[in-house]
Design a protein around this motif. Structure first.
Motif, PDB file in Angstrom:
ATOM      1  N   LYS A 168      -9.671  38.390  79.211  1.00  0.00           N
ATOM      2  CA  LYS A 168      -9.403  39.493  80.133  1.00  0.00           C
ATOM      3  C   LYS A 168      -8.007  39.368  80.704  1.00  0.00           C
ATOM      4  O   LYS A 168      -7.568  38.282  81.074  1.00  0.00           O
ATOM      5  N   GLU A 170      -4.657  41.334  83.120  1.00  0.00           N
ATOM      6  CA  GLU A 170      -4.270  42.284  84.155  1.00  0.00           C
ATOM      7  C   GLU A 170      -3.015  43.008  83.693  1.00  0.00           C
ATOM      8  O   GLU A 170      -2.098  42.365  83.175  1.00  0.00           O
ATOM      9  N   ASP A 172      -6.131  46.145  83.910  1.00  0.00           N
ATOM     10  CA  ASP A 172      -7.340  46.328  83.114  1.00  0.00           C
ATOM     11  C   ASP A 172      -7.117  47.131  81.841  1.00  0.00           C
ATOM     12  O   ASP A 172      -7.945  47.079  80.930  1.00  0.00           O
ATOM     13  N   CYS A 173      -6.018  47.881  81.771  1.00  0.00           N
ATOM     14  CA  CYS A 173      -5.782  48.685  80.564  1.00  0.00           C
ATOM     15  C   CYS A 173      -5.395  47.825  79.369  1.00  0.00           C
ATOM     16  O   CYS A 173      -5.400  48.294  78.232  1.00  0.00           O
ATOM     17  N   THR A 175      -6.520  45.389  76.855  1.00  0.00           N
ATOM     18  CA  THR A 175      -7.814  44.960  76.336  1.00  0.00           C
ATOM     19  C   THR A 175      -7.648  44.353  74.942  1.00  0.00           C
ATOM     20  O   THR A 175      -6.586  44.486  74.323  1.00  0.00           O
TER      21      THR A 175
END
Length: 396
Positions: A168, A170, A172-173, A175
């Motif tokens: 994960k 930062e 959130d976009c 991926t």
């Protein structure tokens, strides 16, 4: 870079880091070529595709300059867009000291008595490299990011892998999905870097954005109120009749319909907004900002659903200017669904309606055809112009 846009030193630091990071992608791929399935085929295609592109050549030269010589020579620009109506528009560029505020820029620009006094003006802050004067730097680096994403996507596809092995991140976009489109967080036309002034009253126009998350309970309530409907079409032109049917359901129940815009990319809806404007200047600004949004999203299609005034023909005033339907006595209220694609397709649906004595909505017969025939394509002109600019830059 985006977060540090108004901080010259920090912006330069992040720019230098990003350009080196982007260049390192190809270095890393080349280093590992012996272990990459189908490398010669997809990497050779990538080199063939990007070598002629000025942006990619700029990226290579900029990386070499940063590492071996000095920082890029950055210029702080203000791009001024003046809009009087759908057709009358003018853009200018000014260069200012990096730490000059937007308010100071506006004061300097409008101290010239020859500047326009009607319409709406937008001032956009822009960082550009002297060696790449036609590109704002967030825009330029995003395009390079997209090209490299296509490279990684091709490599993953050749290996039969759909996701990248990463944790994960930062924001959130970011991926594990290797996409060939820009990340959703890469806004190259942020409202935070723009100021708008209504020249009619001299006041600023503020942008306010409210995000609404889809909730199944609210969907259930909407279906109970209006009836069930869905948009199943795979593109904006095909979706227009379905959206007209849903708009009729909403108008019949609520007696009004809020403006709604759906943006499409590759046959899928990638954005839905309900723009609001309180006067004509606000409307001009809104559709120019929609053009910004289309560019940011790389959208290739758009549909507008709106209540509007309409008249079946052109009438002109004593100066030969077209009288807009809103100012004509023979105007009609209509539901208007307008659809367009970057490929040049245009389609409109107009459903006239009236209001009965008790407030009920009485619909007339729907008419349809290309926008040009119905004379209702004005609000889309900024979007058409932006698509043309994207085509000229070969941004696909």
């Amino acid at each position: 870079m985006s977060a540090a846009y108004m901080e010259p030193d920090s912006f330069r630091m992040h720019l230098n880091s990003l350009i080196q990071g982007l260049r390192n992608v190809t270095f890393m791929v080349q280093k590992q070529k012996a272990d990459l399935a189908g490398y010669e085929e997809w990497y050779t295609k990538f080199v063939h595709d990007v070598t002629p592109k000025p942006l990619m050549r700029w990226a290579v030269k900029s990386r070499n300059r940063i590492v071996k010589e000095s920082d890029l020579e950055l210029l702080s620009e203000a791009r001024i867009r003046w809009v009087a109506n759908w057709v009358a528009k003018e853009e200018r560029r000014f260069t200012f000291p990096p730490r000059m505020s937007s308010h100071q820029m506006l004061a300097a620009i409008f101290s010239d008595p020859g500047n326009p006094r009607v319409g709406v003006v937008t001032v956009s802050r822009r960082w550009v490299d002297k060696a790449l004067p036609d590109y704002e730097l967030l825009h330029a680096t995003r395009e390079i990011f997209i090209e490299l994403s296509r490279l990684l996507h091709a490599g993953h596809a050749a290996a039969g892998v759909t996701l990248c092995a990463m944790d994960k991140r930062e924001p959130d976009c970011v991926t594990p999905d290797i996409n060939v489109h820009p990340l959703g967080c890469m806004d190259i036309n942020s409202g935070l870097r723009q100021k708008h002034v209504d020249l009619g009253d001299g006041f600023g126009i503020s942008e306010v954005e409210h995000c609404i998350t889809r909730e199944e309970q609210q969907v259930k309530k909407a279906n109970q109120r209006y009836g069930s409907f869905s948009v199943t079409a795979s593109g904006p032109i095909e979706a227009a009749p379905q959206l007209m049917e849903s708009a009729r359901m909403v108008l019949r129940k609520d007696k009004y319909h809020m403006p709604m815009v759906c943006s499409y990319r590759d046959g899928k809806i990638v954005d839905m907004i309900s723009p609001n404007f309180f006067d004509q200047n606000g409307k001009y600004l809104t559709f120019h900002r929609l053009a910004d949004r289309v560019e940011t999203l790389r959208a290739d299609g758009i549909v507008l659903v709106i209540e509007a005034w309409w008249a079946p023909d052109d009438k002109r005033d004593a100066q030969g200017l077209v009288i807009p339907p809103r100012d004509r006595e023979d105007r009609q209220e209509v539901l208007h669904v307008a659809a367009a694609t970057r490929a040049g397709e245009r389609f409109s649906l107009l459903t006239p309606f009236s209001r009965g004595e008790s407030g009920e909505i009485v619909f007339g017969e729907t008419i349809s055809g290309p926008d040009e025939e119905l004379g209702v394509f004005g609000p889309f002109l900024p979007i058409f112009e932006r698509w043309k600019q994207m085509d000229e830059r070969d941004e696909r």
